[in-house]
Design a protein around this motif. Structure first.
Motif, PDB file in Angstrom:
ATOM      1  N   LYS A  57       0.829  -1.199   0.000  1.00 10.55           N
ATOM      2  CA  LYS A  57       0.000   0.000   0.000  1.00 10.55           C
ATOM      3  C   LYS A  57       0.867   1.254   0.000  1.00 10.55           C
ATOM      4  O   LYS A  57       0.591   2.217  -0.729  1.00 10.55           O
ATOM      5  N   GLN A  58       1.908   1.267   0.817  1.00 11.19           N
ATOM      6  CA  GLN A  58       2.800   2.429   0.908  1.00 11.19           C
ATOM      7  C   GLN A  58       3.499   2.714  -0.415  1.00 11.19           C
ATOM      8  O   GLN A  58       3.836   3.863  -0.716  1.00 11.19           O
ATOM      9  N   LEU A  59       3.732   1.663  -1.203  1.00  6.47           N
ATOM     10  CA  LEU A  59       4.479   1.824  -2.448  1.00  6.47           C
ATOM     11  C   LEU A  59       3.571   1.908  -3.674  1.00  6.47           C
ATOM     12  O   LEU A  59       4.046   1.924  -4.811  1.00  6.47           O
ATOM     13  N   GLY A  60       2.245   1.960  -3.455  1.00  9.99           N
ATOM     14  CA  GLY A  60       1.310   2.099  -4.561  1.00  9.99           C
ATOM     15  C   GLY A  60       1.241   0.885  -5.466  1.00  9.99           C
ATOM     16  O   GLY A  60       1.121   1.006  -6.688  1.00  9.99           O
ATOM     17  N   VAL A  61       1.330  -0.296  -4.853  1.00 12.27           N
ATOM     18  CA  VAL A  61       1.372  -1.545  -5.622  1.00 12.27           C
ATOM     19  C   VAL A  61       0.236  -2.468  -5.175  1.00 12.27           C
ATOM     20  O   VAL A  61      -0.084  -2.543  -3.989  1.00 12.27           O
ATOM     21  N   ALA A  62      -0.372  -3.158  -6.132  1.00 10.59           N
ATOM     22  CA  ALA A  62      -1.394  -4.162  -5.845  1.00 10.59           C
ATOM     23  C   ALA A  62      -0.843  -5.541  -6.184  1.00 10.59           C
ATOM     24  O   ALA A  62       0.093  -5.667  -6.982  1.00 10.59           O
ATOM     25  N   SER A  63      -1.415  -6.579  -5.572  1.00 15.02           N
ATOM     26  CA  SER A  63      -0.913  -7.934  -5.823  1.00 15.02           C
ATOM     27  C   SER A  63      -2.047  -8.870  -6.223  1.00 15.02           C
ATOM     28  O   SER A  63      -3.200  -8.687  -5.833  1.00 15.02           O
ATOM     29  N   CYS A  64      -1.684  -9.873  -7.014  1.00 18.89           N
ATOM     30  CA  CYS A  64      -2.603 -10.937  -7.398  1.00 18.89           C
ATOM     31  C   CYS A  64      -1.855 -12.251  -7.220  1.00 18.89           C
ATOM     32  O   CYS A  64      -0.764 -12.420  -7.767  1.00 18.89           O
ATOM     33  N   GLU A  65      -2.407 -13.164  -6.413  1.00 25.27           N
ATOM     34  CA  GLU A  65      -1.712 -14.405  -6.108  1.00 25.27           C
ATOM     35  C   GLU A  65      -2.377 -15.583  -6.810  1.00 25.27           C
ATOM     36  O   GLU A  65      -3.608 -15.668  -6.882  1.00 25.27           O
ATOM     37  N   CYS A  66      -1.549 -16.498  -7.304  1.00 30.92           N
ATOM     38  CA  CYS A  66      -2.046 -17.719  -7.932  1.00 30.92           C
ATOM     39  C   CYS A  66      -1.436 -18.908  -7.192  1.00 30.92           C
ATOM     40  O   CYS A  66      -0.242 -19.157  -7.292  1.00 30.92           O
ATOM     41  N   VAL A  67      -2.257 -19.610  -6.407  1.00 29.71           N
ATOM     42  CA  VAL A  67      -1.801 -20.766  -5.636  1.00 29.71           C
ATOM     43  C   VAL A  67      -2.106 -22.029  -6.414  1.00 29.71           C
ATOM     44  O   VAL A  67      -3.251 -22.275  -6.791  1.00 29.71           O
ATOM     45  N   ASP A  68      -1.076 -22.825  -6.671  1.00 30.51           N
ATOM     46  CA  ASP A  68      -1.273 -24.073  -7.406  1.00 30.51           C
ATOM     47  C   ASP A  68      -0.312 -25.130  -6.870  1.00 30.51           C
ATOM     48  O   ASP A  68       0.866 -25.146  -7.209  1.00 30.51           O
ATOM     49  N   GLU A  97       2.353 -26.960  -4.831  1.00 32.90           N
ATOM     50  CA  GLU A  97       3.482 -26.629  -3.975  1.00 32.90           C
ATOM     51  C   GLU A  97       4.047 -25.238  -4.220  1.00 32.90           C
ATOM     52  O   GLU A  97       4.884 -24.757  -3.457  1.00 32.90           O
ATOM     53  N   VAL A  98       3.627 -24.601  -5.309  1.00 30.56           N
ATOM     54  CA  VAL A  98       4.210 -23.313  -5.706  1.00 30.56           C
ATOM     55  C   VAL A  98       3.124 -22.238  -5.818  1.00 30.56           C
ATOM     56  O   VAL A  98       2.038 -22.494  -6.307  1.00 30.56           O
ATOM     57  N   THR A  99       3.462 -21.044  -5.342  1.00 32.87           N
ATOM     58  CA  THR A  99       2.558 -19.895  -5.450  1.00 32.87           C
ATOM     59  C   THR A  99       3.252 -18.781  -6.222  1.00 32.87           C
ATOM     60  O   THR A  99       4.424 -18.470  -5.966  1.00 32.87           O
ATOM     61  N   THR A 100       2.539 -18.192  -7.167  1.00 34.57           N
ATOM     62  CA  THR A 100       3.051 -17.070  -7.945  1.00 34.57           C
ATOM     63  C   THR A 100       2.362 -15.789  -7.479  1.00 34.57           C
ATOM     64  O   THR A 100       1.136 -15.729  -7.428  1.00 34.57           O
ATOM     65  N   ILE A 101       3.158 -14.774  -7.127  1.00 33.22           N
ATOM     66  CA  ILE A 101       2.638 -13.461  -6.714  1.00 33.22           C
ATOM     67  C   ILE A 101       2.937 -12.472  -7.838  1.00 33.22           C
ATOM     68  O   ILE A 101       4.099 -12.279  -8.204  1.00 33.22           O
ATOM     69  N   HIS A 102       1.890 -11.867  -8.396  1.00 27.14           N
ATOM     70  CA  HIS A 102       2.051 -10.903  -9.476  1.00 27.14           C
ATOM     71  C   HIS A 102       1.830  -9.497  -8.909  1.00 27.14           C
ATOM     72  O   HIS A 102       0.766  -9.193  -8.369  1.00 27.14           O
ATOM     73  N   LEU A 103       2.831  -8.643  -9.019  1.00 31.06           N
ATOM     74  CA  LEU A 103       2.759  -7.260  -8.524  1.00 31.06           C
ATOM     75  C   LEU A 103       2.538  -6.320  -9.692  1.00 31.06           C
ATOM     76  O   LEU A 103       3.178  -6.452 -10.737  1.00 31.06           O
ATOM     77  N   ASP A 104       1.644  -5.361  -9.502  1.00 26.67           N
ATOM     78  CA  ASP A 104       1.370  -4.392 -10.563  1.00 26.67           C
ATOM     79  C   ASP A 104       0.985  -3.053  -9.945  1.00 26.67           C
ATOM     80  O   ASP A 104       0.768  -2.948  -8.732  1.00 26.67           O
ATOM     81  N   ASN A 105       0.917  -2.034 -10.779  1.00 24.06           N
ATOM     82  CA  ASN A 105       0.528  -0.702 -10.303  1.00 24.06           C
ATOM     83  C   ASN A 105      -0.891  -0.736  -9.756  1.00 24.06           C
ATOM     84  O   ASN A 105      -1.776  -1.354 -10.351  1.00 24.06           O
ATOM     85  N   ASP A 106      -1.107  -0.061  -8.632  1.00 24.61           N
ATOM     86  CA  ASP A 106      -2.437   0.054  -8.047  1.00 24.61           C
ATOM     87  C   ASP A 106      -3.097   1.300  -8.623  1.00 24.61           C
ATOM     88  O   ASP A 106      -2.835   2.422  -8.182  1.00 24.61           O
ATOM     89  N   ASP A 107      -3.952   1.095  -9.640  1.00 25.39           N
ATOM     90  CA  ASP A 107      -4.573   2.228 -10.344  1.00 25.39           C
ATOM     91  C   ASP A 107      -5.568   2.991  -9.478  1.00 25.39           C
ATOM     92  O   ASP A 107      -5.993   4.089  -9.843  1.00 25.39           O
ATOM     93  N   THR A 108      -5.961   2.412  -8.350  1.00 23.59           N
ATOM     94  CA  THR A 108      -6.945   3.083  -7.492  1.00 23.59           C
ATOM     95  C   THR A 108      -6.291   4.102  -6.565  1.00 23.59           C
ATOM     96  O   THR A 108      -6.987   4.849  -5.876  1.00 23.59           O
ATOM     97  N   ARG A 109      -4.943   4.120  -6.532  1.00 18.29           N
ATOM     98  CA  ARG A 109      -4.241   5.023  -5.621  1.00 18.29           C
ATOM     99  C   ARG A 109      -3.466   6.065  -6.418  1.00 18.29           C
ATOM    100  O   ARG A 109      -2.838   5.747  -7.431  1.00 18.29           O
ATOM    101  N   PRO A 110      -3.495   7.338  -5.965  1.00 18.60           N
ATOM    102  CA  PRO A 110      -2.781   8.399  -6.683  1.00 18.60           C
ATOM    103  C   PRO A 110      -1.272   8.283  -6.476  1.00 18.60           C
ATOM    104  O   PRO A 110      -0.803   7.644  -5.540  1.00 18.60           O
ATOM    105  N   GLY A 111      -0.505   8.905  -7.382  1.00 17.98           N
ATOM    106  CA  GLY A 111       0.940   8.923  -7.235  1.00 17.98           C
ATOM    107  C   GLY A 111       1.608   7.742  -7.928  1.00 17.98           C
ATOM    108  O   GLY A 111       0.963   6.769  -8.282  1.00 17.98           O
ATOM    109  N   PRO A 112       2.927   7.848  -8.126  1.00 12.38           N
ATOM    110  CA  PRO A 112       3.663   6.786  -8.824  1.00 12.38           C
ATOM    111  C   PRO A 112       3.844   5.548  -7.939  1.00 12.38           C
ATOM    112  O   PRO A 112       3.919   5.648  -6.715  1.00 12.38           O
TER     113      PRO A 112
END
Length: 356
Positions: free
Chosen positions: A237-248, A250-265
């Motif tokens: 939240k502090q860095l303006g980033v959102a995450s989407c996790e895919c659990v499958d 033994e391995v989990t993939t975390i995808h980080l992307d820009n949080d378009d709902t928050r102002p600033g870079p």
């Protein structure tokens, strides 16, 4: 003192991958493994115990009576499992157990995108030469192959294949294929085969944004979400980033992307570093034990579940995950040891050793 003894046992234990499945009864395979690791030519000596089968297919845990023997076995360049009861010789991969939550990961790859059979065979040989900690199964006519080994080795495999994709393709095609492989290669399954094609239009649409990906063990991810979610979410939240996790599996993939709902870079790279730091911290501190209920009748399984729930109230920072065949206990080394002791007291005498 007892916790120290438990840690010492972990140092005497190795993880063995690449064990053929279905060709012999489990007790015969256990006997063959014990003989193999007792032989001088394999740098072995007296074996205290062999645990096989385990919750991961084709994997066994071998504990030696002397820590130095375990070190010698790990230093041997090649282990070939040979016995007159086997149809052929099988290459094994060994790695240190060390009490880590990471043991062995199994995945199925679809390499068909790389070309014809001759090209794939050359690719597999190159991967075998460069990734000596991994065990590769036979290459199927469809281009699929099973790969097994320590989690860090699987991550290195991912990076190598991504580099080969970049060299083989160019422009937008390479970017699309890279994203598809980045997601699919990081998925494994505990109970069923997971397939990893290198191209998928559906996947590209789902992960089409320019983001960053982190791959981690599912047990560590589950522990983080249960006990460290506040720190995890606050950092993003502090860095303006959102995450989407895919659990499958033994391995989990975390995808980080820009949080378009928050102002600033947003600061994606910084967010990735913070998440990876948290995951590394957990990897170093967490340990796992499994309480096996395979072979227990319905009443015994219910009694075990009730015992776990009772003991869990004494250990607020231990994660308990139930499966049909076993219960995983994840936490600090001292908590895991104490949890196991309390479980033994609560359960009383059991007919066979349930902890692995």
């Amino acid at each position: 003192m007892m916790a120290t003894a438990q840690a010492a046992k972990a140092e005497r234990t190795i993880v063995v991958c690449g064990i053929p499945e279905g060709c012999l009864k489990e007790d015969l395979m256990t006997d063959i493994l014990m003989i193999h690791f007792q032989k001088r030519k394999n740098k072995g000596a007296d074996v205290e115990m062999v645990i096989y089968p385990t919750s991961t297919r084709g994997v066994a845990y071998v504990t030696f009576e002397d820590e130095q023997v375990a070190e010698n076995v790990l230093m041997k360049d090649e282990h070939i499992l040979e016995d007159r009861r086997l149809r052929r010789a099988y290459p094994l991969k060994v790695s240190s157990y060390g009490g880590s939550i990471f043991t062995c990961v199994t995945c199925d790859l679809d390499l068909s995108t790389f070309g014809e059979k001759a090209v794939l065979e050359e690719l597999v040989e190159d991967l075998k030469k460069n990734l000596t900690t991994l065990s590769f199964g036979p290459l199927k006519p469809s281009g699929q192959i099973m790969v097994q080994g320590p989690f860090p080795g699987i991550r290195t495999l991912q990076r190598m294949l991504l580099l080969k994709v970049k060299h083989a393709l160019s422009g937008q095609d390479a970017k699309r294929t890279e994203r598809a492989l980045d997601h699919r290669l990081n998925n494994t399954s505990r109970s069923s085969k997971a397939r990893f094609p290198l191209e998928s239009s559906d996947l590209v649409q789902q992960y089409g944004k320019e983001g960053l990906t982190i791959v981690t063990d599912t047990d560590i991810y589950s522990y983080m979400k249960k006990y460290k979610s506040k720190r995890y979410n606050k950092s993003l939240k502090q860095l303006g980033v959102a995450s989407c996790e895919c659990v499958d599996g033994e391995v989990t993939t975390i995808h980080l992307d820009n949080d378009d709902t928050r102002p600033g870079p947003s600061r994606l790279k910084e967010a990735k570093m913070k998440v990876e730091s948290l995951l590394a911290e957990l990897q170093d501190s967490l340990r796992k034990k499994s309480f096996y209920v395979e072979g227990f009748d319905r009443a015994e399984k219910l009694r075990c579940q009730q015992a776990c729930e009772t003991v869990k109230t004494q250990f607020p920072h231990v994660l308990v995950i139930g499966y049909p065949t076993h219960i995983d206990i994840i936490g600090s080394s001292s908590d895991i040891y104490s949890f196991g002791q309390e479980m033994n007291k609560t359960m009383g005498n059991v007919q066979k050793e349930p902890w692995r």
